[in-house]
Structures are given as structure tokens and as C-alpha cells.
Design a protein around this motif. Structure first.
Motif, mmCIF file in Angstrom:
data_model
loop_
_atom_site.group_PDB
_atom_site.id
_atom_site.type_symbol
_atom_site.label_atom_id
_atom_site.label_comp_id
_atom_site.label_asym_id
_atom_site.label_seq_id
_atom_site.Cartn_x
_atom_site.Cartn_y
_atom_site.Cartn_z
ATOM 1 N N SER A 93 -24.932 -17.257 -9.336
ATOM 2 C CA SER A 93 -24.653 -16.205 -8.364
ATOM 3 C C SER A 93 -25.785 -16.082 -7.353
ATOM 4 O O SER A 93 -25.549 -15.930 -6.144
ATOM 5 C CB SER A 93 -24.438 -14.882 -9.097
ATOM 6 N N ALA A 94 -27.041 -16.170 -7.839
ATOM 7 C CA ALA A 94 -28.193 -16.046 -6.938
ATOM 8 C C ALA A 94 -28.241 -17.206 -5.946
ATOM 9 O O ALA A 94 -28.505 -17.009 -4.750
ATOM 10 C CB ALA A 94 -29.483 -15.981 -7.754
ATOM 11 N N CYS A 95 -27.984 -18.419 -6.416
ATOM 12 C CA CYS A 95 -28.028 -19.593 -5.528
ATOM 13 C C CYS A 95 -26.920 -19.527 -4.478
ATOM 14 O O CYS A 95 -27.152 -19.806 -3.291
ATOM 15 C CB CYS A 95 -27.901 -20.871 -6.353
ATOM 16 N N GLU A 96 -25.720 -19.161 -4.905
ATOM 17 C CA GLU A 96 -24.608 -19.108 -3.961
ATOM 18 C C GLU A 96 -24.786 -17.954 -2.976
ATOM 19 O O GLU A 96 -24.425 -18.074 -1.799
ATOM 20 C CB GLU A 96 -23.296 -18.975 -4.730
ATOM 21 N N GLU A 97 -25.360 -16.858 -3.441
ATOM 22 C CA GLU A 97 -25.619 -15.742 -2.537
ATOM 23 C C GLU A 97 -26.674 -16.141 -1.492
ATOM 24 O O GLU A 97 -26.563 -15.781 -0.313
ATOM 25 C CB GLU A 97 -26.100 -14.532 -3.337
#
Length: 384
Positions: free
Chosen positions: A220-224
Motif C-alpha cells: 500500500s505504501a509503495c503504490e501510494e
């Protein structure tokens, strides 16, 4: 002080518990039935090779007598010759089988194992080992085996989800490094290395629930981060050649719009976003509303990483069948995989979704598969 039995074997609590187990009144047991119960017991208790081999040989000695107890009396020398274990290994296996409440020793006055015969020479009793607990607990073995199977399936699903999250994370970081090389991503890469080091192998028996949560959080952090980088920190995607009216709505892409839909690329009228949504509820993983074909393209490009398909597979599909059909092929393949997993209890016949996607696009290109027909059929199956 630990008491000893009359035959010199130390008394064990497990033997007393197992002695209480009995067969149903009038029940006769064949060697085949006893052997099946012993195999289930060995699997359920995960016995090692030594105790498993000794138990198998004890069962093979059962003479199918019509007794209330299942008694066998093989000597240690016989078991050594049959199993290949040392006599010390045989004694150790006996202790394991007694502690697991699988056999009960029935000691003779002199500590030997032998049969007791009447005046006519018929065997009426014996001193040795009682196998009654193995068969009497067969219901317990069945329950344990079901629980173990369910645990294996849950563990497999957990590792599958970890694999999907890992691939998506690596894909997002790869896209960041290619498209935004000046962006600081060292923290995300450190987290990735740490998770890779701490994630157990599938060959272990660990249930990595906590690790799965960390993988989902990192994904989630990488895609955000990739999403915000594509929009330059604003709600609208940043462009240098925006000649349109400033009152025009912001771009709806997520993370950013995929390749534009070609003006010459026509799709059948019945191949609408509504049909795709009804046939493929997996689109909910996209996390953004899907209103038109442009949104379908964005969703397909975004979900491509969930298949584990390389970006070159997407480029090939766009070149061969067009952007819209490439996106629909991604969504269709992902839905097929998830339906197969749900239908087969956590396992899918599609072992390589990325490779399946490549093969599907090539069949669509040569006309062997019509995506519209396949989606209509999938919707009918889902609604029936």
C-alpha cells in the motif's frame, strides 16, 4: 517414585489411559481395517519413520482373532529383521507408541511375549502389545486429518497472498525507479529487504499471518507513493502541455491513466463496462470507480501486476489486440484465477497467471477466443 509393572517395564500414564479404550461389543476387526486406522494415526500424529515402521509391523502381525482386544506378540528380533532398526531403536519406538496412546503393553510374568494356548492347541490369549487404541480412536484420526488439511490450505492461501503483495511491491518500486529516478525511495527499499529476509519459506511449517499484514502495508505504501508521484502531489495529474479549459474536471486515472484508447479501436456494443463489472467483481480490488472504457484500461494496467505478468506482456498485448482488449484480458484472467481458487479450496489450476495472460492475448489475436463471448458466459455462471 515411579512404579514398575510385573514384567519390568515402567508404568506409564498414557498406557493406563489407552487401556480404557475398547471396541464396540461384538465388533470384529480385519487386518485391512486395522492397517488403514494405523496409517491415519501415523499421519495425524506425524510419527517419525521408526515408530511408523514398528507400528506397521505390529499391525501386520494381527491374526484377525475374534477377541475383545487386538493382541500381537512379535519378538524384538523379528521386528529388527523386518524394520532394519536396532534393538535400541525398537525400544525407543515402543516408548513413543505407548506415550501416543497407540499401543498398550500386556506384560507376562517373565517379561516375554508369547501366545497362550488351551489343551486343544488353540490360541486363547497372548502377552505382548494391545493395538485396540489404534482402531478405537479412528474417529479422532479422521478429525485431525481434516483439521491438518484445512490448516495447510489456509497456510497456502497466506503464502499466495504474500507472493501477490511481494510482486506488486517490487513492481511499484521498479516503476518508481524507472519513471521517477530522483525520488527518494530508500525507506521503502529498506523495508522490502527486511521483509524478504524475515519471510519464511513455503517449505517451513510457519503460519506467516503477521508477515502478510506487513507485506500488505508495504504494498500500500509503495503504490501510494507511486500514485502521488504521478500526480505531483495534487488531485489532478500534472502535465506540461495542458491547453484545455482550467474548469475541466481532473483526470480520473489511478494511479495514472494508461495508454489512451485508440480512436480506431472499436469494441462490440454489448462489451460495456457494466458487463465487465458484473462478470468480474475482482475489479473491486482497483479501488476506484469504473465508468467508461478509459477507466477499464487504467484498471487493467493497474491490476496487471497482481497477475505477476511482466510489463512486456502488457506491451505485447496492447500491440496485438489493442489497449481495451488487453485491459479486459487482464481483468478476465484475474477473475478466472480467483474463481478457481475459491472453487478448489485455496488451490488453482492456473499455476502461472502471468503466463496464462500472455497465452490468452495470443489466442484472442488469432481469433480462437472472443472476450465478449467469454465475459457473457462468465456473467451467466455468476448469476445462475
Amino acid at each position: 517414585m515411579q512404579l514398575a509393572s510385573s514384567g519390568g517395564r515402567r508404568l506409564r500414564h498414557a498406557a493406563l489411559v489407552a487401556r480404557e479404550l475398547a471396541l464396540e461389543t461384538g465388533r470384529t476387526v480385519t487386518r485391512k481395517e486395522l492397517s488403514a486406522a494405523a496409517r491415519d494415526a501415523a499421519k495425524a500424529l506425524e510419527l517419525r519413520n521408526g515408530p511408523r515402521s514398528v507400528l506397521s509391523e505390529l499391525v501386520a502381525c494381527w491374526g484377525e482373532q475374534e477377541w475383545e482386544r487386538l493382541l500381537v506378540w512379535p519378538s524384538n528380533d523379528y521386528l529388527v529383521s523386518r524394520t532394519g532398526l536396532s534393538e535400541r531403536g525398537i525400544r525407543k519406538a515402543f516408548r513413543v507408541l505407548i506415550d501416543q496412546q497407540l499401543i498398550v503393553p500386556k506384560e507376562s510374568p517373565n517379561g516375554k511375549r508369547y501366545a497362550v494356548k488351551d489343551l486343544a492347541g488353540e490360541i486363547v490369549d497372548a502377552f505382548g502389545f494391545d493395538l485396540t487404541p489404534v482402531y478405537a480412536r479412528r474417529g479422532e484420526w479422521a478429525e485431525r486429518l481434516i483439521e491438518q488439511k484445512q490448516a495447510r490450505e489456509a497456510r497456502k492461501r497466506t503464502f499466495d497472498e504474500i507472493t501477490i503483495a511481494r510482486r506488486a511491491t517490487q513492481e511499484a518500486l521498479g516503476s518508481l525507479s524507472r519513471e521517477y529516478p530522483d525520488l527518494d525511495r530508500s525507506d521503502l527499499e529498506d523495508r522490502l529487504r527486511g521483509l524478504l529476509a524475515r519471510t519464511p519459506l513455503r517449505s517451513t511449517k510457519a503460519m506467516p499471518i503477521d508477515i502478510l499484514d506487513e507485506w500488505k502495508s508495504l504494498r500500500s505504501a509503495c503504490e501510494e507513493t507511486y500514485y502521488k508521484a504521478g500526480y505531483a502531489g495534487t488531485q489532478c495529474r500534472h502535465t506540461n502541455n495542458n491547453n484545455k479549459s482550467p474548469s475541466e474536471p481532473c483526470n480520473k486515472g489511478f494511479p495514472k491513466k494508461a495508454e489512451a484508447v485508440r480512436s480506431t479501436e472499436q469494441t462490440p456494443e454489448h462489451l460495456s463496462p457494466e458487463l465487465i463489472l458484473e462478470a468480474c467483481p475482482t475489479l473491486s480490488d482497483y479501488g476506484q470507480p469504473v465508468r467508461d472504457l478509459a477507466d477499464i484500461v487504467s484498471a487493467g494496467r493497474y491490476l496487471r501486476a497482481s497477475l505477476g505478468a511482466h510489463e512486456s506482456a502488457w506491451a505485447e498485448a496492447v500491440e496485438d489486440i489493442g489497449t481495451v482488449r488487453a485491459a479486459i484480458a487482464v481483468i478476465y484472467t484475474l477473475q478466472l484465477y480467483e474463481d478457481d481458487v475459491a472453487r478448489n479450496g485455496g488451490e488453482s489450476r492456473i499455476k502461472n497467471p502471468g503466463g496464462y495472460f500472455r497465452a490468452l492475448t495470443r489466442m484472442v489475436k488469432v481469433g480462437k477466443i472472443d472476450l465478449a463471448v467469454e465475459l457473457l458466459a462468465m456473467r451467466r455462471r455468476r448469476m445462475s
